[in-house]
Structure formats: C-alpha cells, structure tokens
Design a protein around this motif. Structure first.
Motif, PDB file in Angstrom:
ATOM      1  N   VAL A 229     -19.255  29.224   2.597  1.00  0.00           N
ATOM      2  CA  VAL A 229     -19.534  27.932   3.235  1.00  0.00           C
ATOM      3  C   VAL A 229     -19.220  28.063   4.719  1.00  0.00           C
ATOM      4  CG1 VAL A 229     -18.955  25.485   3.323  1.00  0.00           C
ATOM      5  CG2 VAL A 229     -19.003  26.671   1.110  1.00  0.00           C
ATOM      6  N   LEU A 230     -20.237  27.926   5.546  1.00  0.00           N
ATOM      7  CA  LEU A 230     -20.044  28.069   6.996  1.00  0.00           C
ATOM      8  C   LEU A 230     -19.522  26.783   7.630  1.00  0.00           C
ATOM      9  CD1 LEU A 230     -23.331  30.033   7.844  1.00  0.00           C
ATOM     10  CD2 LEU A 230     -21.042  30.956   7.404  1.00  0.00           C
ATOM     11  N   THR A 231     -20.126  25.661   7.236  1.00  0.00           N
ATOM     12  CA  THR A 231     -19.688  24.364   7.759  1.00  0.00           C
ATOM     13  C   THR A 231     -19.658  23.358   6.617  1.00  0.00           C
ATOM     14  OG1 THR A 231     -21.943  23.641   8.310  1.00  0.00           O
ATOM     15  CG2 THR A 231     -20.716  24.840  10.017  1.00  0.00           C
ATOM     16  N   ALA A 232     -18.825  22.351   6.758  1.00  0.00           N
ATOM     17  CA  ALA A 232     -18.728  21.277   5.770  1.00  0.00           C
ATOM     18  C   ALA A 232     -18.495  19.968   6.520  1.00  0.00           C
ATOM     19  CB  ALA A 232     -17.596  21.546   4.788  1.00  0.00           C
TER      20      ALA A 232
ATOM     21  N   VAL B  25     -22.052  17.621   3.501  1.00  0.00           N
ATOM     22  CA  VAL B  25     -23.235  18.427   3.787  1.00  0.00           C
ATOM     23  C   VAL B  25     -22.750  19.798   4.243  1.00  0.00           C
ATOM     24  CG1 VAL B  25     -25.349  18.646   5.124  1.00  0.00           C
ATOM     25  CG2 VAL B  25     -24.536  16.369   4.442  1.00  0.00           C
ATOM     26  N   LEU B  26     -23.073  20.795   3.435  1.00  0.00           N
ATOM     27  CA  LEU B  26     -22.604  22.149   3.696  1.00  0.00           C
ATOM     28  C   LEU B  26     -23.719  23.011   4.280  1.00  0.00           C
ATOM     29  CD1 LEU B  26     -20.846  22.877   0.259  1.00  0.00           C
ATOM     30  CD2 LEU B  26     -19.931  21.592   2.218  1.00  0.00           C
TER      31      LEU B  26
ATOM     32  N   CYS C 154     -22.961  18.472  -1.373  1.00  0.00           N
ATOM     33  CA  CYS C 154     -21.954  18.773  -2.384  1.00  0.00           C
ATOM     34  C   CYS C 154     -20.948  17.636  -2.511  1.00  0.00           C
ATOM     35  CB  CYS C 154     -21.236  20.078  -1.994  1.00  0.00           C
ATOM     36  SG  CYS C 154     -19.939  20.606  -3.119  1.00  0.00           S
ATOM     37  N   GLY C 155     -20.584  17.332  -3.758  1.00  0.00           N
ATOM     38  CA  GLY C 155     -19.616  16.270  -3.997  1.00  0.00           C
ATOM     39  C   GLY C 155     -18.250  16.775  -4.382  1.00  0.00           C
TER      40      GLY C 155
ATOM     41  N   GLY D 209     -15.492  27.896   5.317  1.00  0.00           N
ATOM     42  CA  GLY D 209     -14.770  29.161   5.166  1.00  0.00           C
ATOM     43  C   GLY D 209     -14.570  29.594   3.729  1.00  0.00           C
ATOM     44  N   MET D 210     -14.679  28.690   2.777  1.00  0.00           N
ATOM     45  CA  MET D 210     -14.454  29.072   1.384  1.00  0.00           C
ATOM     46  C   MET D 210     -15.635  29.881   0.856  1.00  0.00           C
ATOM     47  SD  MET D 210     -15.025  25.618  -0.929  1.00  0.00           S
ATOM     48  CE  MET D 210     -14.329  26.412  -2.362  1.00  0.00           C
ATOM     49  N   ILE D 211     -15.356  30.664  -0.165  1.00  0.00           N
ATOM     50  CA  ILE D 211     -16.372  31.498  -0.802  1.00  0.00           C
ATOM     51  C   ILE D 211     -16.493  31.090  -2.265  1.00  0.00           C
ATOM     52  CG2 ILE D 211     -17.039  33.865  -1.396  1.00  0.00           C
ATOM     53  CD1 ILE D 211     -15.468  34.837   0.990  1.00  0.00           C
ATOM     54  N   GLY D 212     -17.734  30.944  -2.734  1.00  0.00           N
ATOM     55  CA  GLY D 212     -17.936  30.522  -4.111  1.00  0.00           C
ATOM     56  C   GLY D 212     -19.232  31.047  -4.680  1.00  0.00           C
ATOM     57  N   ALA D 213     -19.697  30.406  -5.753  1.00  0.00           N
ATOM     58  CA  ALA D 213     -20.914  30.818  -6.449  1.00  0.00           C
ATOM     59  C   ALA D 213     -22.057  29.877  -6.078  1.00  0.00           C
ATOM     60  CB  ALA D 213     -20.689  30.809  -7.953  1.00  0.00           C
TER      61      ALA D 213
END
Length: 214
Positions: A49-52, A63-64, A78-79, A86-90
């Motif tokens: 995730v670059l920005t949130a 809005v990511l 995303c809710g 900065g987080m990393i996910g699927a």
C-alpha cells in the motif's frame, strides 16, 4: 488418508506432475477420492500500500494506492481499519475469484470512487475466520510475487480412500513406496527417529535380535 504434495515428496524423489501422481495412485488401487489443487489461490499477489487516504464521502472507507509489483499502481477502496500506507498484504485484481466470499471481482464504484480490486483478509482467502482487517505481512515480503507460494497455500492436497486390506498405506512412506514400485520415482530413505521415553519403562523388554528390531 490425506497428504500434501510436498509431504509426499519428502519421501519420494520424483519429477512427476500432480496429474501423473493422481493417475498412478488410482492405477495401483489407492483411489483418489478428492483433489484440492489449490489453483484458486494462484491469482493473489503480494502488494504494498503506497498511500491510504480517507474516502471523500465515507468515514469508514479509505482510498488506497496499491503497488502489485508491475510498476502500475492501482486505486483500491478499502474498509479495513488497519489499512495504512507502507503495509504489505494480499491483492486481488479485477477478474479474480475470491473463494472466502464466493465472488468474482470486477471494477466498481464504491460511494462514487472507482476501485480496481481489493486487499484481502484471511477469511476471504479461507485462512481463518478473521475479517477484522486485511492481511498484514512482514516488511520483507516480496512484493509482486505469488501470495499463495509465500504462505504455503499452493500445496495440493490429495485424499485417498483406503480399503481395509491396505494398512501399509495409512502412512505417507507406504504410499511413496507403492508409487516408487510403480515406476513413478525413487523412494527416499527416511531414518526413523528414536522415540525417547520419559521415566523408567514399567514393562521389562528383552530384544533377542537387535539387528532386526532397532
């Protein structure tokens, strides 16, 4: 009897495909009752995730901007309360079938903002019942690579219906031995680890032939 492909290969040295293994099991009388090839998890990608930013028209949405490793960041609504820059996910792109919610994703608008995919929770990927937030991977998770391979969701599961006359195949080594005998590979020699007892044995045992009873 259930076994994973990786577990079988701990005991069998083979280059056979999953289909060849299943066909051979059926041929030698070890009927495969069910095969879960885990292919439904193949489309999911490790993404950052670059920005949130707060959704302009919904307090609980964000809005990511998401980087899935292809150099083309996409917008995702995303809710999840734990979504942050900065987080990393699927990540699941449009067109991906999400098994945990039985839904094929498409490009859509959520409260007026376009969303091109989703960041997934564990429940959506059938990893657990947790749906309180999206998956949060370690900072060194390799962005752009297969999520299922990273967490071990890509290991096929084979279920064999054993008949009463095949107690030798209630263990993985026995199944590997039969496949090797059918010409599908070479049986690996897996040393039997001694089981250490806790305390003195209450029964006296005499071993007349130590070489036959290690």
């Amino acid at each position: 009897m259930k076994l994973t492909l990786s577990w079988l290969k701990d005991h069998l040295d083979t280059d056979a495909t999953l289909a060849e293994i299943v066909d051979t099991l059926n041929m030698i009388g070890l009927e495969v009752e069910h095969l879960d090839d885990k292919s439904r998890f193949a489309p999911f990608t490790i993404a950052r995730v670059l920005t949130a930013e707060k959704h302009p028209d919904a307090d609980k949405l964000k809005v990511l901007t998401v980087d899935a490793g292809d150099g083309k960041p996409v917008q995702v609504v995303c809710g999840a309360p734990n979504a942050r820059a900065g987080m990393i996910g699927a990540f699941a792109a449009p067109g991906t079938y999400v098994p945990g919610i039985d839904l094929e994703l498409s490009v859509g608008k959520i409260r007026g903002v376009e969303s091109f995919g989703m960041m997934c929770s564990e429940r959506e990927l059938e990893m657990s019942d947790d749906h309180q937030g999206i998956i949060d991977l370690p900072d060194d998770a390799p962005v752009g690579t297969s999520f299922s391979a990273y967490v071990g969701l890509d290991d096929p599961v084979i279920e064999i219906g054993l008949t009463p006359n095949r107690p030798d195949c209630t263990g993985i080594h026995g199944i590997a031995r039969d496949l090797a005998a059918a010409g599908l590979g070479t049986l690996k020699k897996v040393p039997a680890e001694p089981v250490t007892g806790d305390g003195a044995c209450p029964v006296g045992v005499t071993i007349a032939a130590p070489d036959l009873c290690p």
